[in-house]
Write a protein that holds these residues in place. Structure first.
Motif, mmCIF file in Angstrom:
data_model
loop_
_atom_site.group_PDB
_atom_site.id
_atom_site.type_symbol
_atom_site.label_atom_id
_atom_site.label_comp_id
_atom_site.label_asym_id
_atom_site.label_seq_id
_atom_site.Cartn_x
_atom_site.Cartn_y
_atom_site.Cartn_z
ATOM 1 N N ASP A 147 19.607 -12.256 -26.021
ATOM 2 C CA ASP A 147 19.916 -12.499 -26.572
ATOM 3 C C ASP A 147 20.145 -11.454 -27.857
ATOM 4 O O ASP A 147 19.380 -9.905 -27.592
ATOM 5 C CB ASP A 147 18.617 -13.318 -26.990
ATOM 6 C CG ASP A 147 18.533 -14.490 -28.489
ATOM 7 O OD1 ASP A 147 19.706 -14.408 -28.823
ATOM 8 O OD2 ASP A 147 17.436 -14.784 -29.205
ATOM 9 N N ILE B 85 12.900 -13.293 -26.565
ATOM 10 C CA ILE B 85 14.021 -14.245 -26.447
ATOM 11 C C ILE B 85 12.866 -15.708 -26.948
ATOM 12 O O ILE B 85 12.121 -15.983 -26.291
ATOM 13 C CB ILE B 85 14.541 -13.984 -25.112
ATOM 14 C CG1 ILE B 85 15.755 -12.550 -25.058
ATOM 15 C CG2 ILE B 85 15.863 -16.206 -25.112
ATOM 16 C CD1 ILE B 85 16.564 -13.139 -23.563
ATOM 17 N N CYS C 1 22.125 -15.646 -24.465
ATOM 18 C CA CYS C 1 22.172 -16.102 -25.930
ATOM 19 C C CYS C 1 23.249 -16.493 -26.595
ATOM 20 O O CYS C 1 24.345 -15.136 -26.773
ATOM 21 C CB CYS C 1 21.183 -16.396 -26.076
ATOM 22 S SG CYS C 1 20.767 -17.815 -27.579
ATOM 23 N N CYS D 177 15.196 -19.239 -27.097
ATOM 24 C CA CYS D 177 17.054 -19.886 -27.284
ATOM 25 C C CYS D 177 16.583 -20.968 -26.375
ATOM 26 O O CYS D 177 15.875 -20.906 -25.380
ATOM 27 C CB CYS D 177 17.741 -18.571 -27.210
ATOM 28 S SG CYS D 177 19.798 -18.739 -27.071
#
Length: 1705
Positions: free
Chosen positions: A1638, A1660, A1597, A1662
């Protein structure tokens, strides 16, 4: 057994029983005080359970008083409640509390109330009632000080003396009673406050008789209203109440509107005329909608709110406040607002508007019958004919406008009356023309309708157009560091004066610079007296130039000397100095996916730099796009380094364009190169044409609600609910043809999750736009949201229902809201008392003094949390009309549920305050009186609000600088802690009116008691001077207090404090540098102040927060100083050096900047920063941080350095800015550069006996000698050590004592520390040549290895056994002294143990704080033993007695006592080989501070765990997250070969000043990871980053993705780290599968991306729309031939990933 009867007691009991038999349950009585000669008023008591008791005044109002008096048999219509034991406190039980009566109940017990005897009151809260208040109406009242008998200050006579009334609670109802008592009928009563009729000063020596007057409006006299007891108040004479009793005309209020003091008739301050009296409007809640209504009243089409720098403050009443219009009304009278004249504003808050006429009004003009073209009779063209202008009101301002229209000189235009150029013919078309003088056209001036005048041609107006004479328009710049910058001053009427910054912009600056001979294209306007306030007259205001004029006399203005400004509004300019590069301003876009977007970089004065995003707006973006020839109408700004952080200096800040400029240089901005920003604030733009879009609502229950979807780029997509509120919903509903009113946003995919792209995020609208594309946002496809964040709207909705749940009465409880049939709660974030009033009004409950209650005191709710971040003005009709997040969109939990107490008046009279234990009456611990008991207030959040100002007001103490102090600054109090979580807005009259927890329910102890200081303004201004500096700009700071000069302690001394000192001394536009540690010498006398805490914008150092004068724990070695260095652009070059190390390759990092040596703070100082320093010094290509190299002196130049490691100089790294830091010299950074062993110098001793002789050096293949400049015993120690002799008593000699040598004198000015292993590690001034001859050859006398001639004795002190303690040394039988722990390690400790004949099998060095500090001299420092010496005399060390330490750094040792090793673990890593370091001590796991923690320490940690050590890396700043519990260790000193941390030199357990944000982590072994680039097209070195983890490929990400992360990834792929580009937001397409990493945060030097902190797994949040990518620079491959004797032959080796290797077939 006989019984004794106490007949006297029995008699009393029987009598009491007889007396009470006639009383009925719940009967009432009034108990009058002795001095009241009537029974119709008194303290209210009720009979219950056989006992009379009192009633609490909480919520006891007029309705309750009516019920009481009716129950007692009174038949009047006016009854007055009194609180605060007005008739004296009662005794016994308090039976009742918290009433809610309608006024129609037959008995008081029929009202809603708490159970009997359930109360939080004391008898100081006993309620009273006056059932015949008309008996008090004969108290004399007068109004005085006004211009007529209808207006003036209210005065009331009591005990034969006239006094005033305090304006607390003063409103239109109170004013109405006064007017009626004065005999005025049919009047409109206007309340006035702040001693309006004495210009705010009040009347001295006059008592304030009444306070907190609360009338219903029906009383016949002021004495009949509720009020505090006579003379009881905390008011000042500046708070006198006044009234205006205006006769009401038969036709109504006679409301009129006008605009005053504007630049033309279409703009200016809004003024209303009511009842024949002009006044102003307050700007509270005033926006475009209210402005449009005002303009509509004036006959114009729409309006905008003007900035307050465009007009002056008005006079007269402030007629309107908190006006709320929807924009469609025909008059302000149709909008919601307070009653006429009721406000809490000053004239500084007067609002102004700019109206748009329905059609542009232009007038053609000509001059006739003059002797030349520059003069004549003025004629105008209208209705197809030419006519003249009447000379009524005709003056020079009107003449200037005519001349400007004709492009003639107008600086000294003359108006001509009485047909001075002959009488015209035809109609007199214009009359009563009234221009400001700045208008571009006569049509913009004020005048009646065309042809409406009574003039004859004998009054035809004329003009003479001429320029002002040269001596009237001379201009100079004052106060600047160079001639081309400064405050603008003009010469007029033989006097220099200034120019006001109202309407002052780039065009005006261009004219001034041009008139001074500078190039106008680089001119910048600077406002707010940037170069200091001027003096004398302010000659010009509202300058209006086209920008092409050659002199100010050609610009429009209000007229000479016509200004309402102050000198803090003096205008200034920055002119180009005329160089060929200085005038060029160019822009470029960097880092975008297309050429129409990117980070803005600007070219100025020969170099490129970035732009800070402070004030960065759509208008600024339009100017950038226009400069680049790109579409600009729909340009959008991008903030917070949206397109990645740049690596260039920020050279432009505070840009404010109006959108019409052709270049950023024409916009207002801070001086070039001056910025308070870092690279995280780089501004960007997206250039695009204006567009409109279509919207629809999906999945709703009707056509008026549903999920919002937008049609863009031929596809439908959703909108994220971030920042999407009711104003945004209004625009969407308007686009669908529905009403704006009643529109609400609802978040969290309430109408289901959509599909496709989330097209818009962070949408922000005013609410009046016609299309959502006109609102600002992140831009199309730029969102971090998922479909669970899809926003919906409810159009044309009924107002949601509210209720108060789980409270003791219907008037209080947890606030709940019903949306679409579901009840939920409301979050308390930003929920104020204004919002509470709106809630209570909406529910039909008492309001006006409603209180917000936080902390869920009525229990936590369940289900949805519907609203968050509510911002109400207080006059809305429903809480849904307030600004708030989308319904359901919040980050709260139910512990933050807000509760409300509804009431119409605040019982502030029940709470009083005092200050205790202060040095003077205006300061001390804040104590409040609640429920009959004094207690304290908690400091939680106290400093974040305007609580101190309210406290001072409550105490009746007038001050300009209220200050709060936390942590029981004035000592701990006793009794209850009554107040907690107080959150005032600043306008309250009492702390009791502020949102807070219920009294006594906080979670604080007396160690958190808050203190208050309310200093009078006169006490704050102190004189300062600088002493001991080389010029007037530098020196030790001294302050004059009580007639005596004294110094300032450097505790807390920083940039803000230095800024205040420099400005106070008149040094503006300087770089203000704080200098600690008595840099300018120690002062004498008192140390007057310590812990100074300034904001930086104070005008005097006395206004800064600080402890009591004279209170400190300092000595004069801590005297503070400042450097006020003139601003220089660009920054001058820097030099670096290493000081205080064991050799020239290590030491404290020092930087010379602006000619002054200073240090660098070690915050975030890591390997990349050290590497750059070593490169600057020419010491190879690598370096490591050296911690605790000893504190330096002078300024701390840099902090928070962040280098990639490839820079050629520290100036190319990012930092907090020169002189910006939060460190002291104990945090100075050090560097250890790799010593190139091939450069070791070979020496010999010649011309003497064994161990002594002339020193000769092998240089260039030949032996040469050394010059004796600075040759001492210290240098001799190095030679003796290098040749294998003892260093003890080594002696250096000069003057060719062992005979002159031969060959060259090859070295000179040799400076050694004494601990170096080789002469080349010393600093050498000259190599290869010298200005000496052989008569100055040096020599040495050395002793045999192991021999000792200087007697060193050692001992251990203050240990718990004979084998441990603080190390003390004695030299040659002299005094005992200590050893500094700088560089103290196990080798040094081993020598000490050997000298004491103690075991050396288990030796543990200990540093500062482990054993108690010693006294006397510190004899040894910088110890450098090998560990095999028999005495410390044989070790290297600094010169005896030379040390930069204090006794807090005394070294210690534990000899021969094996200790139990504390368990160590790694927490928070992705593998077992990495994580936050934690140690187990005293039964508890704790962390280690990162101060001084290097890779050597990491090796010890890994070794103790049995993990690999060869690639061990240390990571600071809580790289693996912040820990909990204690921080056990700090300032550890390891060599790297220890097996356990305890073998390193450590301080005592728990001796640290660190926070968990500084927890250290290590990586012992780096796991392997594969990485590849995808979808990069034909270029192999670019693409989407994909990593292989846990058996699967996935993406990364791009949150926080930057060039450092890209550099590490590129290096993993074999490309160069340098110039790697981070690509964000799926620019290389969206990947598939999992997102594996991320929030990656690399420092830039890591070998693999797994060494960088990152989120994984469930952390995460994302989408693949944010997949990260990189572009790597293709690097050339280096090749070499190795292993052969002849050129052109050998094994082929290739350099890859910074490592040489060979190829195998």
């Amino acid at each position: 057994m006989s019984h004794h009867v106490d007949w006297s007691s029995l008699t009393v009991l029987l009598l009491s029983w007889c007396l009470t038999q006639g009383q009925q349950e719940n009967s009432l009585r009034l108990v009058a005080p002795p001095d009241l000669d009537r029974q119709s008023a008194g303290r209210l008591e009720i009979y219950h359970n056989g006992t009379w008791g009192t009633i609490c005044d909480d919520t006891f109002d007029n309705n309750a008083a009516t019920v009481v008096c009716r129950q007692l048999g009174y038949t009047g219509s006016l009854f007055t409640p009194h609180g605060g034991s007005y008739y004296g406190p009662g005794g016994g039980v308090i039976w009742l509390d918290d009433f809610s009566c309608t006024g129609s109940e037959a008995r008081l017990t029929d009202c809603l109330l708490k159970p009997w005897a359930v109360t939080d009151c004391t008898h100081n809260n006993d309620a009273g009632v006056d059932c015949d208040p008309d008996m008090e109406t004969d108290i004399p009242v007068q109004i005085t000080g006004g211009t007529s008998g209808l207006m003036g200050r209210v005065e009331i006579q009591h005990q034969g003396q006239w006094g005033t009334v305090c304006d607390d609670e003063w409103d239109d109802k109170d004013a109405a009673v006064v007017c009626r008592q004065m005999g005025f009928s049919n009047v409109y009563a206007v309340p006035l406050t702040n001693s309006y009729f004495t210009n705010g000063s009040g009347v001295p020596n006059q008592p304030v008789w009444l306070d907190d007057v609360r009338c219903t409006g029906s009383e016949t006299g002021l004495g009949a209203c509720d009020h505090k007891p006579w003379g009881s108040n905390k008011c000042h004479n500046t708070e006198n109440a006044g009234v205006i009793c205006l006769p009401v005309p038969s036709s109504g209020t006679g409301l009129k509107v006008r605009l005053s003091d504007g630049l033309d008739q279409y703009q200016g301050r809004v003024e209303l005329q009511l009842f024949g009296l002009w006044g102003t409007v307050c700007d509270d809640s005033f926006d475009k909608r209210e402005a449009t209504v005002v303009c509509r009243m004036l006959g114009y089409s729409s309006g905008l709110v003007l900035g307050d720098d465009m007009y002056a403050a008005g006079t007269g009443p402030i007629w309107l406040d908190d006006m709320v219009c929807n924009g469609t009304e025909t008059s302000v009278d149709n909008c919601t607002h307070h009653p006429w004249g009721v406000n809490d504003c000053s004239h500084r808050e007067d609002v102004g508007v700019k109206c748009q006429p329905k059609q542009n009004v232009t007038v053609q003009v000509r001059l006739e019958n003059g002797s030349s073209q520059v003069e004549g009779r003025v004629e105008v063209f209208h209705g197809g004919v030419w006519g003249t202008v009447c000379d009524s009101l005709w003056d020079a301002a009107d003449a200037a406008v005519v001349c400007r229209m004709l492009n003639l000189s107008f600086g000294n235009a003359v108006s001509i009356s009485n047909a001075g150029f002959g009488q015209g013919s035809g109609s007199v078309l214009l009359g009563n023309v009234d221009c400001v003088g700045t208008e571009e056209d006569l049509g913009l001036c004020k005048f009646p309708r065309w042809t409406v005048n009574q003039c004859q041609h004998s009054h035809d107006a004329g003009v003479i157009c001429q320029a002002a004479t040269a001596n009237m328009t001379a201009v100079r710049l004052a106060g600047g560091a160079t001639p081309s910058e400064g405050r603008v001053e003009v010469f007029y009427n033989n006097t220099w004066g200034t120019v006001c910054d109202d309407n002052f912009g780039g065009k005006e600056a261009a004219v001034i610079c041009r008139s001074l001979g500078y190039n106008a294209s680089g001119s910048v306007a600077v406002a707010r007296a940037a170069y200091g306030p001027g003096s004398g007259p302010i000659w010009l205001d509202d300058l209006m130039c086209q920008g092409t004029e050659t002199n100010l006399n050609q610009c429009g203005h209000r007229g000479w000397g016509r200004s309402s400004c102050r000198h803090d509004e003096d205008a200034s300019v920055l002119c180009s100095d005329g160089s060929t590069t200085g005038d060029c301003v160019a822009v470029r876009l960097v880092g975008g996916a297309m050429n129409t977007e990117g980070r803005v970089e600007v070219y100025y004065n020969g170099s490129w730099g970035t732009v800070c995003d402070d004030y960065w707006s759509n208008m600024d973006a339009q100017v950038v796009c226009r400069m680049l020839g790109l579409p600009a109408d729909g340009a959008m700004p991008r903030l917070q380094s949206f397109f990645g952080q740049g690596h260039l200096p920020t050279i432009l800040d505070d840009v404010k364009c109006d959108g019409s400029e052709l270049s950023l240089g024409e916009c207002t901005h801070a001086p070039w190169g001056q910025s308070n920003c870092n690279q995280r604030e780089d501004a960007g733009v997206v250039c695009q044409a204006a567009t409109t879009v279509t919207v629809r609502l999906v999945n709703g229950t009707s056509t008026s609600n549903g999920r919002v979807e937008v049609f863009y780029n031929n596809t439908w997509g959703t909108v994220c609910d971030d920042r999407f509120g009711n104003r945004e919903a209004q625009v969407v509903c308007h686009m669908l043809g529905l009403e704006r009113l009643g529109s609400m946003a609802i978040g969290n995919a309430y109408f289901g999750q959509g599909s496709g792209a989330v097209l818009l995020d962070n949408v922000r609208c005013i609410g009046t736009e016609d299309n959502v594309a006109e609102c600002t946002s992140n831009g199309w496809y730029n969102s971090h949201c998922q479909h669970q964040d899809d926003v919906g709207v409810l159009c044309s909705e009924d107002v949601p229902k509210l209720r108060l749940a789980d409270g003791p009465t219907k008037f209080q409880g947890r606030l709940e809201m019903n949306v679409e049939g579901t009840w939920g709660t409301i979050c308390g974030d930003h929920f104020s008392n204004n919002a509470a009033d709106v809630v209570c009004r909406q529910m039909g409950l008492p309001f006006g003094a409603a209180v917000t209650v936080i902390g869920a005191p009525y229990g936590q709710g369940t289900g949805k949390i519907w609203l968050d971040s509510i911002n109400c003005r207080g006059n809305e009709t429903s809480v849904s009309s307030c600004h708030h997040n989308a319904l359901g969109n919040n980050v709260c939990d139910h512990s933050e549920d807000v509760s409300v107490m509804c009431r119409s008046s605040a019982s502030t009279a029940n709470v009083t305050a005092r200050l205790a234990d202060g040095r003077i009456p205006t300061e001390g611990r804040l104590e409040v009186f609640v429920n009959g008991q004094w207690g304290s207030a908690c400091d939680d959040g106290f400093a974040r609000h305007d609580n101190a100002a309210v406290a001072c007001r409550m105490l009746g103490m007038s001050t300009d600088h209220p200050v709060s102090y936390s942590n029981a600054w004035y000592g701990q109090g006793t009794g209850p802690v009554w107040m907690d979580d107080v959150a005032c807005t600043g306008s309250e009259l009492s702390l009791a009116s502020c949102p807070q927890r219920p009294y006594g329910t906080g979670d604080c102890g007396h160690d958190e008691d808050v203190g208050i200081s309310c200093p009078p303004a006169g006490l704050l201004n102190v004189s300062v001077r600088l002493v001991g500096g080389s010029d007037s700009h530098t020196g030790r700071v001294e302050i004059l207090n009580l007639g005596t000069w004294g110094t300032v302690c450097d505790d807390g001394w920083g940039i803000p404090e230095a800024n205040v000192i420099c400005k106070q001394l008149g040094f503006w536009n300087t770089l203000s540098i704080p200098v600690p540690n008595a840099y300018y010498g120690r002062g004498n006398g008192d140390i007057l102040v310590d812990d100074m805490n300034c904001i930086g914008n104070e005008s005097n150092i006395g206004y800064c927060r600080h402890p009591l004068w004279g209170s400190n724990n300092c000595d004069h070695s801590e005297d503070a100083g400042v450097m006020c260095l003139p601003g220089v652009q660009p920054s001058p070059p820097i030099q670096v050096r290493l000081a205080g190390g064991l050799n020239k390759y290590q030491g404290r990092l020092e930087i010379m900047y602006r000619g002054v040596w200073g240090t660098v703070c070690d915050d975030h100082f890591q390997v990349p920063e050290a590497t750059v320093v070593c490169r600057m010094l020419g010491f190879g290509s690598s370096g490591t941080p050296l911690y605790h190299p000893g504190g330096g002196s002078g300024p701390i130049w840099l902090d928070d350095l962040a280098c990639s490691g490839t820079e050629s100089s520290l100036v190319n790294c990012s930092s907090g800015g020169w002189g910006e830091h939060d460190c002291d010299h104990k945090d100075d950074a050090g560097v250890d550069c790799t010593h190139p062993a091939t450069l070791d110098v070979d020496v010999r001793i010649a011309g003497g006996t064994a161990g002594e002789g002339r020193v000769e050096v092998l240089y260039g293949g030949s032996w040469g000698t050394i010059c004796d400049d600075h040759w001492t015993d210290t240098e001799a120690q190095v030679i003796c050590r290098q040749k294998g002799f003892s260093t003890d008593n080594a002696t250096g000699v000069g003057g060719a004592a062992f005979g002159p040598g031969l060959g060259n004198v090859v070295l000179g000015n040799v400076h050694c520390v004494g601990t170096e292993a080789n002469l080349n590690m010393c600093n050498i001034g000259s190599v290869g040549s010298s200005d000496c001859d052989h008569s100055h050859d040096v020599g040495v006398r050395c002793h045999q290895a192991g021999s000792v001639t200087t007697v060193y004795n050692v001992r251990l002190v203050n240990g718990s056994t004979a084998n441990e303690g603080r190390v003390e040394v004695q030299i040659n039988g002299g005094e005992w002294g200590t050893v500094c722990d700088d560089h103290w390690d196990v080798h040094d400790a081993t020598v000490v143990c050997r000298m004491l004949n103690l075991s050396t099998d288990a030796v543990y060095p200990r540093g500062a704080g482990y054993f108690p500090a010693g006294t006397g001299r510190i004899l040894l420092d910088d110890m450098d033993c090998r560990g095999n010496e028999t005495s410390v005399s044989l070790c290297g060390h600094a010169e005896i007695g030379a040390s930069n330490c204090d006794h807090s750094e005394d070294a210690g040792v534990i000899c021969g006592e094996p200790i139990k090793h504390a368990p160590v673990r790694l927490i928070g890593g992705m593998t077992k080989y990495e994580g936050r370091v934690e140690v187990f001590h005293n039964g508890e796991w704790g962390s280690i501070c990162d101060h001084g923690f290097t890779n050597d320490h990491a090796m010890v940690v890994c070794s103790s765990l049995g993990y690999p050590v060869t690639s061990a890396q240390a990571y600071g700043n809580a790289h693996f997250g912040s820990g909990l519990g204690p921080i056990w260790l700090d300032d550890i000193n390891c060599i790297g070969d220890e097996s356990f941390l305890e073998e390193c030199s450590i301080r005592g357990w728990g001796h640290t000043y660190c926070l968990h944000s500084e927890d250290v982590g290590v990586i012992c072994s780096v796991p392997t990871i594969k990485v590849r680039l995808a979808n990069g097209g034909p270029v192999e070195s670019q693409g989407r980053v994909e990593v292989y983890m846990n058996g699967t490929w996935g993406t990364v990400c791009s949150d926080l993705w930057d060039a450092r992360d890209a550099g590490v990834t590129c290096a993993m792929l074999g490309y160069s780290r340098q110039n790697a580009v981070a690509v964000r937001d799926g620019r290389f397409g969206r990947g598939a599968g999992n997102i594996l990493l991320d929030d990656v945060g690399c420092l830039g030097f890591e070998a693999t991306i797994l060494q960088c902190p990152a989120k994984t797994g469930h952390q995460i949040r994302c989408t693949h729309a944010l997949d990260a990518g990189i572009t790597c620079q293709q690097s050339t491959v280096s090749v070499r031939l190795v292993g052969a004797d002849q050129t052109g032959q050998g094994r082929v080796e290739v350099q890859f990933n910074n490592t040489w290797g060979y190829c195998m077939r």
